[in-house]
Scaffold this motif. Structure first.
Motif, PDB file in Angstrom:
ATOM      1  N   TYR A 170      -2.157  -5.596   4.585  1.00  0.00           N
ATOM      2  CA  TYR A 170      -2.706  -4.856   3.498  1.00  0.00           C
ATOM      3  C   TYR A 170      -4.232  -5.564   3.296  1.00  0.00           C
ATOM      4  O   TYR A 170      -4.375  -6.957   3.410  1.00  0.00           O
ATOM      5  N   SER A 171      -5.269  -4.992   2.959  1.00  0.00           N
ATOM      6  CA  SER A 171      -6.723  -5.788   2.838  1.00  0.00           C
ATOM      7  C   SER A 171      -7.384  -4.998   1.680  1.00  0.00           C
ATOM      8  O   SER A 171      -7.281  -3.944   1.265  1.00  0.00           O
ATOM      9  N   SER A 179      -7.173  -9.941   4.109  1.00  0.00           N
ATOM     10  CA  SER A 179      -5.856  -9.334   4.433  1.00  0.00           C
ATOM     11  C   SER A 179      -4.909 -10.142   4.230  1.00  0.00           C
ATOM     12  O   SER A 179      -4.795 -11.565   4.491  1.00  0.00           O
ATOM     13  N   ASP A 237       1.671  -8.760   2.399  1.00  0.00           N
ATOM     14  CA  ASP A 237       2.575  -8.279   1.360  1.00  0.00           C
ATOM     15  C   ASP A 237       1.536  -8.250   0.188  1.00  0.00           C
ATOM     16  O   ASP A 237       0.676  -9.161   0.305  1.00  0.00           O
ATOM     17  N   LEU A 238       1.772  -7.517  -0.814  1.00  0.00           N
ATOM     18  CA  LEU A 238       1.228  -7.520  -2.123  1.00  0.00           C
ATOM     19  C   LEU A 238       1.675  -8.574  -3.028  1.00  0.00           C
ATOM     20  O   LEU A 238       2.850  -8.880  -2.756  1.00  0.00           O
ATOM     21  N   GLU A 256      -4.605  -0.737  -3.131  1.00  0.00           N
ATOM     22  CA  GLU A 256      -3.558  -1.458  -2.067  1.00  0.00           C
ATOM     23  C   GLU A 256      -2.279  -0.454  -1.905  1.00  0.00           C
ATOM     24  O   GLU A 256      -1.853   0.213  -0.748  1.00  0.00           O
ATOM     25  N   ARG A 294      -0.979   2.377   1.279  1.00  0.00           N
ATOM     26  CA  ARG A 294       0.364   2.255   1.616  1.00  0.00           C
ATOM     27  C   ARG A 294       1.167   3.610   1.327  1.00  0.00           C
ATOM     28  O   ARG A 294       1.977   3.885   2.099  1.00  0.00           O
ATOM     29  N   LYS A 350      -4.136   2.828  10.312  1.00  0.00           N
ATOM     30  CA  LYS A 350      -4.895   2.304   9.216  1.00  0.00           C
ATOM     31  C   LYS A 350      -5.245   3.354   8.170  1.00  0.00           C
ATOM     32  O   LYS A 350      -6.015   4.141   8.614  1.00  0.00           O
ATOM     33  N   THR A 358      -7.509   3.732   4.733  1.00  0.00           N
ATOM     34  CA  THR A 358      -8.370   2.987   3.770  1.00  0.00           C
ATOM     35  C   THR A 358      -8.900   3.736   2.896  1.00  0.00           C
ATOM     36  O   THR A 358      -9.124   5.067   3.001  1.00  0.00           O
ATOM     37  N   TYR A 403      -4.250  -0.124   4.373  1.00  0.00           N
ATOM     38  CA  TYR A 403      -2.935  -0.863   4.835  1.00  0.00           C
ATOM     39  C   TYR A 403      -2.893  -0.230   6.154  1.00  0.00           C
ATOM     40  O   TYR A 403      -3.137   0.573   6.615  1.00  0.00           O
ATOM     41  N   GLU A 404      -2.673  -1.650   7.051  1.00  0.00           N
ATOM     42  CA  GLU A 404      -2.465  -1.257   8.740  1.00  0.00           C
ATOM     43  C   GLU A 404      -1.353  -1.663   9.075  1.00  0.00           C
ATOM     44  O   GLU A 404      -0.801  -2.915   8.663  1.00  0.00           O
TER      45      GLU A 404
END
Lengths: 136, 136, 136, 136, 136, 136
Positions: A2-3, A39, A42-43, D85, D89, D115, D117, D128-129
């Protein structure tokens, strides 16, 4: 992975030493639009990578230290060409230190990678990206 | 990893063969806004990834070879669908050859990765990214 | 009314005098992404407003005169704050002179309005727009 | 690695639980501009990563399920903060399922990485990638 | 005519009444990226249209009043569809009042025209533009 | 004056006749990202300029007629250079006809001005703007 990415900007003057820079050896300047992407795998329990509000405030504070400055006169940069690449690394290192101080909250300890991109115009940018864990 | 990105564009005509392309099997065209991102682990003695001026000139020269052309009539592309993905790879390969010829200066020998992105509209793009070292 | 717009950029250093500028009174700098929009009521026989290639080259030449400069040391700007607004007018006036010299070709004589916009960041810009006909 | 990216958007309402969200704990909303980048090591026989038309339609259908909705009332999201985020996902997982159902055609089986975004404003985004192969 | 433009954003929830809105009659939300362009025929003695710092702060304060809100519950908007067009006018009127209170400094008295644009996605926006002088 | 703007794109091939076009006399192509801005002095009873959904569908239908085409072979354009300026006017005229047919709903009768902008790259665009009332 995640980022999250936050954006701000900074306006500076500087000059470069070295034939490769041509006319940019003269004193000139730039607006850098700065993106910081953080990044982690996990959240956290709140469902976020980091507190995006604190991330944005931290970036603004880091940029404020050089905003509206002639970087040729900034002691920390003495003897260095403050290229876009170099400044991307500078912001990167400052962000890591801010995370380690807890400025972004506890979630920032889980950030594993970071990419800092500086857009110097509509046709050119530079970036520095690296793993930041484990941190001493 | 440090990187720099330069941007330019090219305007071409072409057609595709294959049912998957639907109406794009007809002769049509595109503007591709092209981003070339070059990465290396450390900066050179001047503080840069590559000479961004020479990188931009090299990209412009590579695109000039196909600019304002009907790609269906370009011998090097005979028998191939010149999709956005395919053209990203074409620009990538041409950039590597230019680096190997020294067109971007000696610093380009240290470039380890490259990503070429072609934006075909405000809602679609394609890219090719790969390590380029070691090179024979 | 028909119009065409061309874009380029310039990187400069400068400082401002006046309390209103706060920290921007220090020597700093900016990247300006510059848009020049030229308008006329009818197209010429070729179906264009002006030769967009020559318009782009003219804009590049005008910006080259101040590119990679400290505007505080440019004689033509002595005693003036080179704000984004001021520089928009500077580019505007230079474009009009170039048109009058014929640098954009004969079609440029028919251009009635022009707008020059300078984007100083992703969140701020300034512009100057005016009728330019009849010209003496 | 080759990739293609398609873009669409979605407009939703939601609220967050947790002190970290400050005023965003109130019911508010967002436009998310969504980019889906799909990557595979080689192109198919047509010269593409996936059928970009079907990829775009699939993304539109996935977003339609939540478009113009209050996410606080979507059963599938009960008990979760629908952060940017989290939603990145969600779109990622839905795209993988669509690929596995064959919605993007047979070529999508070769997609190795993706990915997603979500741009929530001109200054913030989340993504999420992950690798998506091998898939069970 | 000279102009300056400042940008900020706001994230809100709302619903619309009227068949024309289709699924947007449901409670949903939006991010609006807001541009405020202020124009006057001549620059002030400092060489500016208005103090861009104060203009940005004023816009941020205006947007803060509705940021992270469900506009269906804002008393001032009762009985109205808070469309993008309507909100452009709301921001416009608030900016005029702020100028009249002196929030942007004395230079703002010379502003003759203003345009407020709200971008609701990468493919849609709305605006309100009008002369604002003479003001009572 | 209120306005709404919708965006879409079209990909075409064409060639130009006339020395001024240089290499663009060869068969080539372009992606045009098209913005249509419609303005009227007051909002309708729903609080909108026009139904933005129908406006977007109408623009898509107009562009579909030339999408994935070689404009050199479109009968309606015979003997004309299909420049960006010319195509801006083509889209403008088609939009007016669609409004007059009622394709955008009754509110479109109140639209007084329209501006159609075609972005042909990240550095060039052309537009046509005019009053469209009263209409016969």
């Amino acid at each position: 992975m995640y980022s999250v990415t936050v954006r701000d900007h900074v306006m500076i003057a500087h000059s470069f030493r070295g034939d490769v820079f041509g006319p940019a050896q003269r004193l000139h300047g730039a607006t850098y639009v700065v993106d910081v992407e953080m990044s982690r795998p996990d959240l956290d329990a709140d469902g976020i990578v980091v507190d995006i509000g604190r991330a944005g405030e931290t970036l603004k504070r880091i940029l404020a230290a050089i905003n509206f400055r002639n970087l040729d006169e900034v002691a920390a940069f003495a003897g260095r060409n403050t290229t876009t690449e170099f400044l991307a690394r500078f912001v990167f290192d400052e962000m890591v230190q801010a995370m380690d101080r807890g400025d972004l909250g506890p979630g920032a300890q889980a950030v594993e990678r970071m990419k800092v991109t500086l857009h110097e115009s509509h046709v050119a940018s530079a970036a520095y990206e690296a793993r930041i864990t484990p941190r001493a």
